[in-house]
Design a protein around this motif. Structure first.
Motif, PDB file in Angstrom:
ATOM      1  N   GLY A 144      53.600  26.564 -85.467  1.00 12.39           N
ATOM      2  CA  GLY A 144      53.989  27.613 -84.536  1.00 12.39           C
ATOM      3  C   GLY A 144      54.272  27.172 -83.119  1.00 12.39           C
ATOM      4  N   GLN A 145      54.399  25.867 -82.890  1.00 14.36           N
ATOM      5  CA  GLN A 145      54.669  25.391 -81.528  1.00 14.36           C
ATOM      6  C   GLN A 145      56.156  25.422 -81.187  1.00 14.36           C
ATOM      7  N   ILE A 146      57.015  25.259 -82.193  1.00 18.31           N
ATOM      8  CA  ILE A 146      58.458  25.436 -82.025  1.00 18.31           C
ATOM      9  C   ILE A 146      58.881  26.552 -82.966  1.00 18.31           C
ATOM     10  N   ILE A 147      59.507  27.580 -82.413  1.00 20.88           N
ATOM     11  CA  ILE A 147      59.923  28.713 -83.233  1.00 20.88           C
ATOM     12  C   ILE A 147      61.339  28.499 -83.767  1.00 20.88           C
ATOM     13  N   ASN A 148      62.241  28.049 -82.901  1.00 21.59           N
ATOM     14  CA  ASN A 148      63.640  27.836 -83.292  1.00 21.59           C
ATOM     15  C   ASN A 148      64.126  26.493 -82.760  1.00 21.59           C
ATOM     16  N   LEU A 149      65.011  25.848 -83.529  1.00 20.53           N
ATOM     17  CA  LEU A 149      65.534  24.534 -83.148  1.00 20.53           C
ATOM     18  C   LEU A 149      67.056  24.578 -83.025  1.00 20.53           C
ATOM     19  N   GLY A 150      67.560  23.924 -81.983  1.00 19.93           N
ATOM     20  CA  GLY A 150      68.999  23.811 -81.804  1.00 19.93           C
ATOM     21  C   GLY A 150      69.347  22.562 -81.016  1.00 19.93           C
ATOM     22  N   PHE A 151      70.582  22.495 -80.545  1.00 16.70           N
ATOM     23  CA  PHE A 151      71.016  21.338 -79.753  1.00 16.70           C
ATOM     24  C   PHE A 151      72.086  21.785 -78.768  1.00 16.70           C
ATOM     25  N   SER A 152      72.049  21.205 -77.569  1.00 13.59           N
ATOM     26  CA  SER A 152      73.128  21.431 -76.601  1.00 13.59           C
ATOM     27  C   SER A 152      74.173  20.352 -76.840  1.00 13.59           C
ATOM     28  N   TYR A 153      75.445  20.739 -76.755  1.00 14.61           N
ATOM     29  CA  TYR A 153      76.485  19.853 -77.281  1.00 14.61           C
ATOM     30  C   TYR A 153      77.661  19.698 -76.326  1.00 14.61           C
ATOM     31  N   HIS A 154      78.145  18.426 -76.223  1.00 14.84           N
ATOM     32  CA  HIS A 154      79.287  18.127 -75.356  1.00 14.84           C
ATOM     33  C   HIS A 154      80.272  17.171 -76.019  1.00 14.84           C
ATOM     34  N   GLY A 155      80.317  17.163 -77.342  1.00 10.57           N
ATOM     35  CA  GLY A 155      81.219  16.254 -78.048  1.00 10.57           C
ATOM     36  C   GLY A 155      82.401  16.973 -78.664  1.00 10.57           C
ATOM     37  N   SER A 156      83.011  16.319 -79.648  1.00  6.79           N
ATOM     38  CA  SER A 156      84.213  16.857 -80.293  1.00  6.79           C
ATOM     39  C   SER A 156      83.852  17.903 -81.341  1.00  6.79           C
ATOM     40  N   TYR A 157      84.841  18.705 -81.704  1.00 11.18           N
ATOM     41  CA  TYR A 157      84.613  19.704 -82.739  1.00 11.18           C
ATOM     42  C   TYR A 157      84.273  19.034 -84.072  1.00 11.18           C
ATOM     43  N   GLY A 158      84.942  17.922 -84.381  1.00  8.89           N
ATOM     44  CA  GLY A 158      84.694  17.219 -85.636  1.00  8.89           C
ATOM     45  C   GLY A 158      83.249  16.816 -85.804  1.00  8.89           C
ATOM     46  N   ASP A 159      82.667  16.226 -84.768  1.00  8.11           N
ATOM     47  CA  ASP A 159      81.260  15.818 -84.840  1.00  8.11           C
ATOM     48  C   ASP A 159      80.339  17.035 -84.861  1.00  8.11           C
ATOM     49  N   PHE A 160      80.726  18.100 -84.153  1.00  3.82           N
ATOM     50  CA  PHE A 160      79.933  19.333 -84.167  1.00  3.82           C
ATOM     51  C   PHE A 160      79.822  19.870 -85.589  1.00  3.82           C
ATOM     52  N   GLU A 161      80.942  19.883 -86.284  1.00  2.00           N
ATOM     53  CA  GLU A 161      80.984  20.369 -87.662  1.00  2.00           C
ATOM     54  C   GLU A 161      80.055  19.534 -88.550  1.00  2.00           C
ATOM     55  N   LYS A 162      80.059  18.220 -88.355  1.00  2.00           N
ATOM     56  CA  LYS A 162      79.208  17.335 -89.166  1.00  2.00           C
ATOM     57  C   LYS A 162      77.726  17.539 -88.853  1.00  2.00           C
ATOM     58  N   ILE A 163      77.405  17.767 -87.572  1.00  3.64           N
ATOM     59  CA  ILE A 163      76.004  17.962 -87.175  1.00  3.64           C
ATOM     60  C   ILE A 163      75.449  19.239 -87.804  1.00  3.64           C
ATOM     61  N   LEU A 164      76.267  20.273 -87.900  1.00  7.21           N
ATOM     62  CA  LEU A 164      75.794  21.527 -88.478  1.00  7.21           C
ATOM     63  C   LEU A 164      75.398  21.370 -89.943  1.00  7.21           C
ATOM     64  N   GLU A 165      75.914  20.345 -90.605  1.00 13.34           N
ATOM     65  CA  GLU A 165      75.571  20.117 -92.013  1.00 13.34           C
ATOM     66  C   GLU A 165      74.268  19.344 -92.180  1.00 13.34           C
ATOM     67  N   LEU A 166      73.721  18.816 -91.100  1.00 13.49           N
ATOM     68  CA  LEU A 166      72.518  17.984 -91.189  1.00 13.49           C
ATOM     69  C   LEU A 166      71.220  18.778 -91.309  1.00 13.49           C
ATOM     70  N   TYR A 167      71.240  20.036 -90.826  1.00 13.91           N
ATOM     71  CA  TYR A 167      69.988  20.791 -90.721  1.00 13.91           C
ATOM     72  C   TYR A 167      70.317  22.277 -90.638  1.00 13.91           C
ATOM     73  N   ASP A 168      69.352  23.088 -90.971  1.00 14.11           N
ATOM     74  CA  ASP A 168      69.513  24.537 -90.872  1.00 14.11           C
ATOM     75  C   ASP A 168      69.185  24.979 -89.446  1.00 14.11           C
ATOM     76  N   TRP A 169      70.094  24.673 -88.528  1.00 15.44           N
ATOM     77  CA  TRP A 169      69.887  24.932 -87.107  1.00 15.44           C
ATOM     78  C   TRP A 169      69.802  26.430 -86.836  1.00 15.44           C
ATOM     79  N   ASP A 170      68.999  26.781 -85.837  1.00 14.31           N
ATOM     80  CA  ASP A 170      68.853  28.192 -85.461  1.00 14.31           C
ATOM     81  C   ASP A 170      69.826  28.610 -84.363  1.00 14.31           C
ATOM     82  N   MET A 171      70.236  27.653 -83.522  1.00 12.54           N
ATOM     83  CA  MET A 171      71.114  28.016 -82.406  1.00 12.54           C
ATOM     84  C   MET A 171      71.779  26.753 -81.865  1.00 12.54           C
ATOM     85  N   THR A 172      72.753  26.961 -80.994  1.00 15.60           N
ATOM     86  CA  THR A 172      73.391  25.860 -80.285  1.00 15.60           C
ATOM     87  C   THR A 172      73.718  26.320 -78.869  1.00 15.60           C
ATOM     88  N   LEU A 173      73.903  25.351 -77.973  1.00 12.91           N
ATOM     89  CA  LEU A 173      74.212  25.612 -76.569  1.00 12.91           C
ATOM     90  C   LEU A 173      75.510  24.884 -76.248  1.00 12.91           C
TER      91      LEU A 173
END
Length: 404
Positions: A144-173
């Motif tokens: 219960g110390q982390i409720i939701n996990l995400g990542f802030s992002y400044h790269g290309s759309y291609g890499d963003f798409e690949k990162i989303l497949e790595l984990y069941d992310w809750d949010m992005t910035l």
């Protein structure tokens, strides 16, 4: 205040979020009286999402926010978001130490929204996974110390798409404004994250202030001649609010004037969305600004401190201002030439000499905009004739000492 729901967890988050990166300092420390005033006012007026990071002030911004939230007794009524500084992580143990410090800084025992900070590529996440990122996260989520996990992002759309497949992310910035609608992950990234039921938090809605206040004359003329009654800030925020896939827009509101204005804009948006003419207007303004703005720096200060004590954001601002506001001259000389020379001579205590750069690359590795900072510093210095002025600096400083 409008609230938008994160489908993945059913959290209802205020459309306007409080970005605590740019809290005002007084005598080298955060002005706690002012910070308390604006944060408490934000809470009283419906803002429930507060964003900070370990990197901001090396923990001082987290401490300020945590202390204020603790004193107001409203921890369970707000969502706290902070970030793991991935550039300082070299092992699983580093993750543990940083997270513990962040909990202490924020005076809390859990983080609602925890981000991996300033991800620029797919490899950045892979490197953290190899250090045990997901084991660390699952451990913190399970207790219960982390409720939701995400990542802030400044790269290309291609890499963003690949990162989303790595984990069941809750949010992005993501960075998003009417100048940057196709930059980095862009609108495609926003829509993709939304399709996966993730929360989509927006940073840099005003492009580091470029889209607020005084605009370049060509752009302001377009706005002034149009039929819109909105301020520049209203135009910029309302343009983002018009994107239904966006959950929350962060604004670095460090004064009461900024806060009150942004709350009023947000409260009025539902009944006063942008017109088709205003959307066309912003496309025209965008074309003008992109043509004359030379360096895409948002003054986020991630590149600071520089080992050579060069004030990189201020140097880039001077250079951009020379082109954005060419009319700002005194006796035919643009004020930025005078300021650059004055700083080289030590009149202001700033280090505005691009030639001091030793090309160590530290700033480049931190820059969310992926700017080639050392190369740009040399370009700026050359444009201000630094090579001609530099030989007289020692003589000028001796004269200054003699007459002071």
């Amino acid at each position: 205040m409008e609230y938008r729901t994160v489908k993945k967890n059913d959290d209802k988050i205020s459309l306007l979020g409080f970005g605590a990166m740019r809290l005002i300092q007084k005598n080298g420390k955060i002005d706690m009286d002012l910070a308390s005033q604006v944060i408490n006012y934000a809470i009283d007026n419906g803002i429930n999402y507060f964003d900070t990071a370990f990197l901001y002030g090396m923990g001082s911004n987290e401490k300020a926010l945590g202390e204020i939230i603790l004193k107001c007794g409203c921890r369970n009524d707000v969502y706290l978001a902070t970030k793991m500084n991935r550039l300082a992580i070299h092992s699983r143990d580093d993750m543990e130490k940083m997270f513990k410090q962040e909990l202490d800084n924020l005076c809390t025992d859990y983080i609602d929204y925890y981000f991996i900070h300033n991800v620029i590529s797919y490899q950045d996440i892979i490197d953290l996974i190899d250090m045990g990122l997901f084991d660390f996260i699952e451990d913190k989520k399970s207790n219960g110390q982390i409720i939701n996990l995400g990542f802030s992002y400044h790269g290309s759309y291609g890499d963003f798409e690949k990162i989303l497949e790595l984990y069941d992310w809750d949010m992005t910035l993501l960075q998003y404004n009417y100048l940057d609608n196709q930059l980095q992950a862009g609108l495609r990234g926003i829509k993709l994250a939304h399709q996966k039921d993730m929360g989509v938090i927006i940073m840099e809605p005003l492009k580091g202030g470029l889209l607020a206040g005084t605009m370049p004359k060509q752009a302001q003329d377009l706005i002034d001649k149009s039929t819109t009654q909105r301020s520049n800030v209203d135009l910029a925020l309302s343009w983002i609010y018009d994107t239904p896939e966006v959950t929350c827009v962060l604004s670095g509101m460090n004064t009461m004037e900024m806060l009150e204005e942004n709350i009023e804009i947000t409260d009025n948006f539902t009944e006063n969305p942008l017109t088709s003419d205003e959307k066309i207007l912003l496309e025209q303004v965008k074309d003008v600004i992109l043509e004359i703005n030379k360096i895409g720096c948002t003054t986020c200060n991630y590149c600071m401190p520089c080992p050579q004590q060069i004030n990189i954001p201020d140097i880039f601002k001077l250079y951009n201002d020379k082109y954005l506001f060419p009319e700002d001259k005194t006796h035919g000389i643009h004020h930025t030439y005078i300021q650059y020379a004055g700083n080289m001579l030590g009149f202001t205590g700033q280090r505005h000499d691009g030639a001091l750069c030793i090309d160590c690359g530290l700033c480049t590795s931190k820059c969310p905009q992926r700017l080639e900072i050392p190369k740009l510093l040399k370009m700026v210095d050359k444009s201000y004739h630094g090579n001609l002025l530099r030989p007289i600096v020692p003589v000028a400083k001796k004269l200054m000492k003699r007459f002071m």
